[in-house]
Scaffold this active site. Structure first.
Site, PDB file in Angstrom:
ATOM      1  N   ASN A 172       0.861  -1.188   0.000  1.00 31.60           N
ATOM      2  CA  ASN A 172       0.000   0.000   0.000  1.00 31.60           C
ATOM      3  C   ASN A 172       0.892   1.231   0.000  1.00 31.60           C
ATOM      4  O   ASN A 172       1.386   1.664   1.041  1.00 31.60           O
ATOM      5  CB  ASN A 172      -0.916  -0.013   1.223  1.00 31.60           C
ATOM      6  CG  ASN A 172      -1.932  -1.136   1.158  1.00 31.60           C
ATOM      7  OD1 ASN A 172      -2.902  -1.062   0.414  1.00 31.60           O
ATOM      8  ND2 ASN A 172      -1.695  -2.194   1.930  1.00 31.60           N
ATOM      9  N   GLU A 173       1.111   1.756  -1.191  1.00 29.35           N
ATOM     10  CA  GLU A 173       2.036   2.865  -1.379  1.00 29.35           C
ATOM     11  C   GLU A 173       1.409   4.178  -0.928  1.00 29.35           C
ATOM     12  O   GLU A 173       0.195   4.251  -0.664  1.00 29.35           O
ATOM     13  CB  GLU A 173       2.440   2.955  -2.853  1.00 29.35           C
ATOM     14  CG  GLU A 173       3.087   1.694  -3.410  1.00 29.35           C
ATOM     15  CD  GLU A 173       4.528   1.515  -2.933  1.00 29.35           C
ATOM     16  OE1 GLU A 173       4.914   2.133  -1.930  1.00 29.35           O
ATOM     17  OE2 GLU A 173       5.258   0.734  -3.573  1.00 29.35           O
ATOM     18  N   PRO A 174       2.214   5.253  -0.808  1.00 25.86           N
ATOM     19  CA  PRO A 174       1.670   6.568  -0.478  1.00 25.86           C
ATOM     20  C   PRO A 174       0.485   6.914  -1.377  1.00 25.86           C
ATOM     21  O   PRO A 174       0.534   6.720  -2.595  1.00 25.86           O
ATOM     22  CB  PRO A 174       2.859   7.501  -0.724  1.00 25.86           C
ATOM     23  CG  PRO A 174       4.044   6.651  -0.434  1.00 25.86           C
ATOM     24  CD  PRO A 174       3.683   5.276  -0.933  1.00 25.86           C
ATOM     25  N   SER A 176      -2.542   5.556  -0.673  1.00 23.41           N
ATOM     26  CA  SER A 176      -3.533   4.503  -0.451  1.00 23.41           C
ATOM     27  C   SER A 176      -4.585   4.977   0.552  1.00 23.41           C
ATOM     28  O   SER A 176      -4.274   5.683   1.519  1.00 23.41           O
ATOM     29  CB  SER A 176      -2.864   3.228   0.063  1.00 23.41           C
ATOM     30  OG  SER A 176      -1.967   2.698  -0.889  1.00 23.41           O
ATOM     31  N   THR A 191      10.041   2.199  -3.763  1.00 26.67           N
ATOM     32  CA  THR A 191       9.897   0.773  -3.454  1.00 26.67           C
ATOM     33  C   THR A 191      10.656  -0.072  -4.462  1.00 26.67           C
ATOM     34  O   THR A 191      11.346  -1.040  -4.094  1.00 26.67           O
ATOM     35  CB  THR A 191       8.405   0.385  -3.454  1.00 26.67           C
ATOM     36  OG1 THR A 191       7.729   1.141  -2.447  1.00 26.67           O
ATOM     37  CG2 THR A 191       8.230  -1.093  -3.164  1.00 26.67           C
TER      38      THR A 191
END
Length: 647
Positions: A172-174, A176, A191
Site C-alpha cells: 500500500n504505497e503513499p 492509499s 519501493t
C-alpha cells in the site's frame, strides 16, 4: 562496548507513559532484533495454543522480506523442538509481485515455503498467498475471493507487518486509502529502487503487485508492525510521532485499537524519547547524555558550544542539568574539551607525545594495524583517509577483505575480462571454457545464480581491484588478506548464517597478524546485512581469543568505522581523523581503483550516487559539523567509535 554504544536507561522503558508522550501508537523497543523477534513469535505461539484449547482456527496475516525471517525461524523451532502444531492455523500473506511465477527466486510463495511452511505441519489448503500468475482480467475476482476467505474464517487474529521506506505497509504505497481492500497496485519508484538489488537491477523489478489493502489490514484483531535497523529509523519516527496522512500509510495504524510497533534500538533511534529524552521528562544525566544534549542544543540554535547560555539550556528542557552542573559555561567547556580530544591527525598514535588526552596510545610505535573490510572496497570508501595516514606515518597496515563481493559485479565486466584473456591466450582449452561462460551469461535469466566459474571470475575481478587500491595506498600486497568467508559464497543476494568456519578463519588471521589496532565496519545498515554478519564474526572471534588467553589482545584497540550508508553521530565519535584536500583526492583515487563499482554499482541502496560521492559528502559534512560547534575548520573528517572488550 564503550558508553556511547550501550543502551541508554530510557530506551527500553516501554511502560513509562511520560517518556512516550510524543508517540501516537504503542511502541515497544527491544535491545535487538533477535529478542524482539522472539517476543513476537511467542505471542503468535500463545495464540495458536489458545485457539487449540478452544477448538478454533488461528488466523495469521503474514509478511515477507528480511524483517520477519527470525520470527519464522523461532516458529519453526517451536514446532520442531517444542511440539507446537500448526494444524489449526490458516495464513494469509500480505502481497505478491505481479506477474510472478511461484517457483521464481523472487516469489513470495517460494519465500514463505523456504522460511516457514515447508518446515511445519500446516495444512496446505490453509495457506493463502496472492496469485502472481493470474490473467489481468481475473485479478479483481481473485481479490474479492481473498477478502471473502478472510471473512469466512472470522477475520485475521494477528497481522504481522514490516514497513517500507515510504511508510508503505504491504504494498500500500503513499496515497492509499484507509478503506482500501485487496487489489492490484503499481509500485512506487522508491519501493522499486529498494527492491532493485534483490532483482539484480531496477529494470528487473515488476511494476505491479497484488496486495491486501489498508482496510483489510486495519480489520485485523491485532496488528504487530516490526522494524529493525537504523535504515528504518526515520520512517518509524514519522509513523509513530507524525500526523495521520495518506502519504505515509503506516500512520493509519495510529487509529487501530490493538496495534504495537515492535522495534529494535536502532530503528527507534530517532524517536523523541531516545534522540532527545530531556524533552519528554527528567533524565539521569551522564557524560554521554550531557555531550549529546549540548551538541543537539548547539545545532538547534546554530550557535557554537562555547556561546550557549543558561537561558538556552532552560528553554529546551535542560534546566535540571544547569542546576546539577552549576552553569552553562561549565557544561560548554566540558563538552568542548571532550570533542577537542577526539580530533587527531595521528590515528596510530603520535610517537614521543603525551597521549593522556589522545584517542590512541603513543606506544608501541610503529603499530600493526589490521583493517577489516566487509566488501573489497569498504576500506577505502569508509576510512581511506585514515588508511593513507597510517601508511604515511610508518605503521604496518594490513587489510582483511572478508568477502569476495562477487555478486556485486555486472556480467558485462566478466565479458570485458574474457575479451582481454582471449586476445592474450589463444589456447583452445581456455577458449572452450570461456565459451561456456559466455553462453551461460547470454542465456542467464534476471536474478539467476551465477555458475561457480562466473562467481570465481567475479571474485577475481574484485580481488584485482582491491590489490590495485592497496598498491596505490602503499599497502604491500602481502598485507592484503582475502578471507572469502564461506557464509557469503552463495552466489545469491541471500547469504547463509555465519558458521564455525567463518569464525575460525578470522581467529587464525588475527593470531597471524597480532595487530595493535583493529578497524572494523560498525555500519549495520547496509542493505543485505553483510556488514552486520562480518562484524558479528569479528566479535565472536575476539571473544574466543580472549577466552583462549591471547596475550597480544591485551594491547589491542578496536575501532569501528561506518560504511557507505551513514556516519556516526558526532556525540558518539571517539576519534575523528582530519583529511586535507590532498588526502581527500587520494582517497577518491583509491576508490576509483574499484572500477567494477564505478559509475553504477550493482547494489546502490537508496542512494543512486557513486560511493566516492557519498564518502566525500559525508566526510565534509562531519568536518562542517565540528566547525559549526566551534572547533577548528577542516576539509573533511572520518569518525570512529571504540569497542571495549567484555571483562
Amino acid at each position: 562496548m564503550s558508553e556511547t554504544l550501550t543502551k541508554q536507561q530510557t530506551i527500553l522503558d516501554n511502560d513509562n507513559p511520560e517518556i512516550r508522550k510524543f508517540e501516537k501508537v504503542n511502541t515497544m523497543i527491544h535491545e535487538d532484533s533477535n529478542s524482539a523477534s522472539f517476543y513476537v513469535a511467542n505471542e503468535i505461539a500463545e495464540l495458536i495454543r489458545r485457539r487449540q484449547k478452544e477448538g478454533k482456527m488461528a488466523v495469521l496475516g503474514l509478511a515477507t522480506g528480511s524483517t520477519p525471517t527470525k520470527v519464522y525461524d523461532y516458529l519453526v523451532k517451536f514446532h520442531q523442538e517444542d511440539g507446537l502444531s500448526f494444524k489449526n492455523v490458516a495464513t494469509f500473506n500480505l502481497d505478491e509481485y505481479y506477474p510472478m511465477q511461484p517457483d521464481s527466486i523472487h516469489s513470495y510463495v517460494r519465500f514463505m515455503n523456504e522460511h516457514l511452511f515447508d518446515h511445519l505441519d500446516i495444512d496446505k489448503k490453509n495457506i493463502h498467498i496472492p496469485d502472481g500468475t493470474l490473467k489481468k482480467e481475473d485479478i479483481r475476482a481473485f481479490c474479492d475471493a481473498y477478502e471473502q476467505k478472510i471473512a469466512d474464517l472470522g477475520g485475521i487474529d494477528i497481522q504481522v507487518l514490516g514497513i517500507g521506506r515510504t511508510g508503505h505497509i504491504g504494498f500500500n504505497e503513499p496515497g492509499s486509502s484507509i478503506s482500501s481492500k485487496t487489489r492490484l497496485v503499481r509500485l512506487d519508484r522508491v519501493t522499486k529502487l529498494d527492491a532493485a538489488s534483490d532483482f539484480f537491477g531496477e529494470e528487473n523489478v515488476p511494476q505491479r503487485a497484488i496486495t491486501m489493502g489498508v482496510g483489510t489490514i486495519m480489520s485485523a484483531t491485532r496488528i504487530i508492525l516490526m522494524a529493525w535497523g537504523e535504515g528504518k529509523s526515520r520512517i518509524i519516527k514519522e509513523a509513530v510521532e507524525g500526523e495521520i496522512r495518506e502519504s505515509v500509510p503506516a500512520t493509519f495504524l495510529q487509529e487501530h485499537p490493538n496495534c504495537d510497533y515492535i522495534i529494535d534500538e536502532a530503528a527507534g533511534s530517532l524517536l523523541t524519547r531516545i534522540e532527545t529524552p530531556w524533552l519528554v521528562g527528567e533524565v539521569n544525566w551522564n557524560d554521554r547524555l550531557i555531550k549529546k544534549a549540548t551538541i543537539w542544543l548547539s545545532e538547534k540554535l546554530e550557535k557554537a558550544i562555547l556561546k550557549l547560555t543558561n537561558e538556552d539550556y532552560n528553554e529546551y528542557g535542560m534546566g535540571n542539568l544547569i542546576a546539577e552542573i552549576g552553569s552553562a559555561e561549565q557544561i560548554n567547556l566540558k563538552v568542548f574539551n571532550q570533542l577537542q580530544a577526539t580530533i587527531t591527525g595521528w590515528p596510530g598514535g603520535k610517537p614521543n607525545a603525551d597521549d593522556s588526552n589522545r584517542p590512541e596510545r603513543a606506544n608501541p610505535y610503529p603499530k600493526t594495524s589490521l583493517i577489516f573490510s566487509p566488501h573489497p572496497d569498504d576500506d577505502v570508501i569508509s576510512m581511506g583517509g585514515t588508511l593513507l595516514r597510517l601508511v604515511d606515518q610508518g605503521h604496518d597496515v594490513h587489510v582483511a577483505y572478508q568477502t569476495s563481493g562477487n555478486i556485486a559485479v555486472f556480467d558485462d565486466e566478466v565479458i570485458r575480462f574474457l575479451d582481454f584473456a582471449t586476445e592474450v591466450d589463444k589456447d583452445d582449452k581456455l577458449n572452450s571454457k570461456m565459451k561456456a561462460v559466455r553462453e551461460f551469461i547470454n542465456n542467464k535469466k534476471p536474478g539467476e545464480v551465477d555458475s561457480p566459474e562466473i562467481q570465481e571470475y567475479k571474485g577475481l575481478i574484485r580481488k584485482g581491484e582491491a590489490l590495485a587500491a592497496c598498491r596505490y595506498c602503499g599497502v604491500p600486497e602481502k598485507n592484503a588478506h582475502f578471507q572469502n568467508l564461506p557464509f557469503y559464497e552463495t552466489g545469491a543476494v541471500k547469504k547463509k548464517p555465519h558458521s564455525e568456519e567463518d569464525i575460525q578463519l578470522t581467529v587464525d588471521l588475527l593470531n597471524k597478524v597480532q595487530p595493535h589496532q583493529i578497524f572494523a565496519a560498525g555500519d549495520l545498515s547496509d542493505p543485505h546485512g553483510t556488514h552486520r554478519v562480518c562484524l558479528q564474526i569479528i566479535f565472536l572471534a575476539l571473544e574466543r581469543l580472549q577466552e583462549q588467553g591471547a596475550k597480544w589482545l591485551k594491547d589491542c584497540y578496536v575501532w569501528l568505522y561506518r560504511g557507505a550508508w551513514q556516519e556516526w553521530d558526532i556525540a558518539d565519535m571517539e576519534m575523528a581523523v582530519p583529511i586535507g584536500p590532498k588526502d581527500m583526492k587520494r582517497k577518491i583515487n583509491a576508490i576509483f581503483k574499484h572500477q567494477s563499482q564505478k559509475d553504477s554499482a550493482m547494489f546502490p541502496g537508496n542512494d543512486k550516487r557513486e560511493f566516492w560521492q557519498r564518502a566525500q559528502q559525508r566526510n565534509t559534512e562531519t568536518a562542517f559539523k565540528y566547525n559549526a560547534l566551534g572547533l577548528a575548520e577542516y576539509e573533511a573528517m572520518e569518525g570512529f567509535v571504540q569497542y571495549h572488550f567484555k571483562k
